[in-house]
Design a protein around this motif. Structure first.
Motif, PDB file in Angstrom:
ATOM      1  N   SER A 151      54.050  31.542  -8.979  1.00 41.71           N
ATOM      2  CA  SER A 151      53.632  32.687  -9.798  1.00 41.71           C
ATOM      3  C   SER A 151      53.397  33.953  -8.977  1.00 41.71           C
ATOM      4  CB  SER A 151      52.354  32.342 -10.569  1.00 41.71           C
ATOM      5  OG  SER A 151      51.252  32.214  -9.685  1.00 41.71           O
ATOM      6  N   LEU A 152      53.346  33.844  -7.647  1.00 46.46           N
ATOM      7  CA  LEU A 152      53.053  35.013  -6.821  1.00 46.46           C
ATOM      8  C   LEU A 152      54.257  35.952  -6.787  1.00 46.46           C
ATOM      9  CD1 LEU A 152      51.238  33.351  -3.772  1.00 46.46           C
ATOM     10  CD2 LEU A 152      50.249  34.264  -5.886  1.00 46.46           C
ATOM     11  N   PRO A 153      54.045  37.254  -6.928  1.00 44.04           N
ATOM     12  CA  PRO A 153      55.160  38.206  -6.866  1.00 44.04           C
ATOM     13  C   PRO A 153      55.579  38.450  -5.424  1.00 44.04           C
ATOM     14  CG  PRO A 153      53.106  39.390  -7.145  1.00 44.04           C
ATOM     15  CD  PRO A 153      52.747  37.932  -7.188  1.00 44.04           C
ATOM     16  N   GLN A 157      59.016  43.294  -5.836  1.00 46.91           N
ATOM     17  CA  GLN A 157      58.666  43.360  -7.263  1.00 46.91           C
ATOM     18  C   GLN A 157      57.509  44.330  -7.493  1.00 46.91           C
ATOM     19  OE1 GLN A 157      58.008  39.147  -7.861  1.00 46.91           O
ATOM     20  NE2 GLN A 157      59.975  38.880  -8.904  1.00 46.91           N
ATOM     21  N   LEU A 158      56.566  44.378  -6.573  1.00 49.32           N
ATOM     22  CA  LEU A 158      55.435  45.299  -6.713  1.00 49.32           C
ATOM     23  C   LEU A 158      55.844  46.740  -6.465  1.00 49.32           C
ATOM     24  CD1 LEU A 158      52.539  43.359  -4.935  1.00 49.32           C
ATOM     25  CD2 LEU A 158      53.092  43.433  -7.369  1.00 49.32           C
ATOM     26  N   ALA A 159      56.992  46.951  -5.863  1.00 49.04           N
ATOM     27  CA  ALA A 159      57.446  48.316  -5.590  1.00 49.04           C
ATOM     28  C   ALA A 159      57.828  49.056  -6.859  1.00 49.04           C
ATOM     29  CB  ALA A 159      58.620  48.294  -4.616  1.00 49.04           C
ATOM     30  N   ARG A 334      54.333  36.699  -2.093  1.00 52.76           N
ATOM     31  CA  ARG A 334      55.166  35.762  -1.336  1.00 52.76           C
ATOM     32  C   ARG A 334      55.950  36.524  -0.275  1.00 52.76           C
ATOM     33  NH1 ARG A 334      59.165  33.740  -4.853  1.00 52.76           N
ATOM     34  NH2 ARG A 334      58.385  35.053  -6.548  1.00 52.76           N
ATOM     35  N   THR A 335      55.990  35.951   0.915  1.00 50.33           N
ATOM     36  CA  THR A 335      56.764  36.536   2.000  1.00 50.33           C
ATOM     37  C   THR A 335      57.662  35.451   2.588  1.00 50.33           C
ATOM     38  OG1 THR A 335      55.189  35.989   3.757  1.00 50.33           O
ATOM     39  CG2 THR A 335      54.789  38.032   2.526  1.00 50.33           C
ATOM     40  N   PRO A 336      58.675  35.822   3.369  1.00 50.03           N
ATOM     41  CA  PRO A 336      59.524  34.797   4.005  1.00 50.03           C
ATOM     42  C   PRO A 336      58.727  33.849   4.890  1.00 50.03           C
ATOM     43  CG  PRO A 336      60.581  36.947   4.105  1.00 50.03           C
ATOM     44  CD  PRO A 336      59.205  37.180   3.582  1.00 50.03           C
ATOM     45  N   GLN A 337      57.605  34.308   5.434  1.00 59.73           N
ATOM     46  CA  GLN A 337      56.806  33.466   6.316  1.00 59.73           C
ATOM     47  C   GLN A 337      55.669  32.737   5.592  1.00 59.73           C
ATOM     48  OE1 GLN A 337      58.016  36.512   7.420  1.00 59.73           O
ATOM     49  NE2 GLN A 337      59.471  35.303   8.622  1.00 59.73           N
ATOM     50  N   GLY A 338      55.477  32.984   4.303  1.00 61.45           N
ATOM     51  CA  GLY A 338      54.395  32.332   3.564  1.00 61.45           C
ATOM     52  C   GLY A 338      53.828  33.251   2.509  1.00 61.45           C
ATOM     53  N   THR A 339      52.579  33.673   2.685  1.00 61.08           N
ATOM     54  CA  THR A 339      51.935  34.567   1.732  1.00 61.08           C
ATOM     55  C   THR A 339      51.145  35.632   2.475  1.00 61.08           C
ATOM     56  OG1 THR A 339      49.949  33.184   1.564  1.00 61.08           O
ATOM     57  CG2 THR A 339      51.714  32.759  -0.023  1.00 61.08           C
TER      58      THR A 339
END
Length: 445
Positions: A151-153, A157-159, A334-339
């Motif tokens: 569910s984390l953006p 998406q926030l941009a 969400r990031t490529p390395q985690g959150t």
């Protein structure tokens, strides 16, 4: 003794001996006490209205004082004058904890401690990235964690304005208001209920509450499994109260769409069967799960996140009572390395308004940029007038910001804003709770 603290007494060494034969060695020893020395004093008896017989550091002395000190009382005194006429001053005795101090201390130990979501969310989702030592998490818990992660953006998406609005709405600070809206718009009419907004199952606070319910249920069932088998429960008394439905009712299907409100008969059996979460644990792992630290640690992280969100809600409500605007939002991404987490703070600048009556707002944000550092910005906004200040602690990102300041001004102008030229200078992170771990409630207030 506390009432006598700070009062003085004098000793007449010529009458210090209390029983024959008299000892002359006591007088030089008493006279050798240094000014400032602390002495242990015990009241032996009251001789008359102005005379006490005392035991002081092993010596029996007679003190001339009008202080009302009960026989057997023990206290500490300091030597304030020496020589042939000793003078002692009573020190305050430590008082027992007051009921208020006991309550404050208990609250401080029992209330959950909030922690930044940028720490809480990675800790919660860590079991999904790395295998846990010992017993793995039950599937029911893993499913909830996977739903939370999904569910984390993302930052991209926030941009977009719509994505940012959805991200803010899902931070948990508006959960109760959204649930109240669901209840207010619910209708027993099936056709009308189709237009009722659904339960916000992707809301962060809702997900943490659901996750806590699942983890608590598993821990409770594991505890029951580990209880002695021969423990026999006493039959319920005919006058026993109805069972606690909050503890016995099965958990909500949090992924199901909202259903219209329905009435239930008062004769319905309230003792519903226990949730079928225990089936997630094999008999071999049930006892092990009770002793392994995974679930209790997970529960602590959940409570820290809920306390954090609730703290933001309390701050917002307090500002509203003072007719001010305040909102602090932590948006896990969400990031490529985690959150990671985007922080956004909005507050009104006191009672400042422009000629049109529009409120002056200050907006502060902190955005992690993958591989470059963290971008910070302060926006001063009144109506369509805006001034922007930017900063980063990373030199590489500062150079990138400086190279695009004019592009930022052009983009704001294109959106219809009246701008003051954007600048770059050092600014602090928008974090009112960064001082460290804090309890949900200020017990000192």
């Amino acid at each position: 003794l506390a009432a006598a603290a700070g009062r003085r007494m004098k000793f007449d060494l010529s009458t210090q001996f209390v029983a024959p034969p008299r000892t002359t060695a006591a007088a030089p020893l008493a006279q050798a006490w240094a000014v400032g020395q602390l002495l242990s004093v015990t009241v032996v008896e009251r001789v008359d209205a102005n005379t006490l017989r005392l035991a002081i550091n092993g010596q029996n002395l007679v003190a001339h004082t009008a202080l009302e000190l009960p026989p057997g009382g023990q206290f500490t005194a300091r030597v304030t004058a020496g020589g042939a006429q000793l003078q002692l001053t009573l020190l305050p005795t430590p008082s027992a904890e007051s009921p208020a101090s006991v309550v404050v201390s208990s609250l401080g130990r029992s209330l959950p401690q909030q922690a930044p979501l940028t720490e809480v969310i990675p800790s919660l989702l860590a079991p999904l990235q790395a295998p846990l030592k010992g017993t793995p998490l039950p599937p029911a818990v893993t499913v909830k964690l996977e739903a939370l992660a999904a569910s984390l953006p993302t930052l991209s998406q926030l941009a977009q304005p719509a994505g940012l609005a959805r991200g803010i709405a899902a931070t948990g600070t508006q959960l109760e208001a959204r649930l109240a809206q669901v209840v207010a718009l619910s209708s027993p009419n099936i056709e009308a209920s189709r237009n009722t907004p659904g339960i916000p199952v992707t809301d962060l606070k809702w997900q943490l509450l659901a996750l806590r319910e699942t983890v608590s249920s598993v821990l409770q069932q594991v505890s029951e499994e580990a209880a002695p088998r021969d423990a026999v429960k006493a039959p319920a008394s005919p006058l026993a109260p109805l069972p606690n439905t909050a503890a016995t009712a099965p958990p909500l299907d949090l992924e199901a769409p909202a259903q219209p409100n329905r009435a239930f008969s008062s004769t319905q059996n309230l003792a519903a069967p226990a949730p079928a979460i225990a089936g997630d644990l094999t008999p071999e792992t049930r006892a092990e799960s009770l002793s392994q630290p995974n679930l209790p640690k997970l529960l602590d992280d959940i409570n820290a996140g809920l306390a954090r969100i609730t703290t933001h809600q309390l701050n917002t409500a307090s500002a509203a009572q003072n007719q001010q605007i305040f909102g602090y939002f932590e948006i896990p991404v969400r990031t490529p390395q985690g959150t990671d987490s985007v922080a956004l703070e909005v507050q009104s600048e006191g009672h400042q308004h422009n000629a049109a009556g529009e409120t002056a707002l200050r907006i502060a944000l902190e955005v992690p940029i993958e591989g470059l550092g963290t971008l910070r910005a302060h926006l001063a906004l009144t109506g369509n007038r805006i001034a922007c200040t930017t900063w980063s602690d990373t030199p590489q990102l500062r150079d990138l910001i400086a190279a695009h300041l004019r592009d930022l001004d052009a983009a704001l102008t294109a959106r219809g804003f009246e701008i003051a030229p954007s600048v770059m200078r050092k600014i602090d992170a928008p974090e009112p709770l960064r001082v460290g771990p804090a309890h949900l409630i200020d017990t000192q207030a």
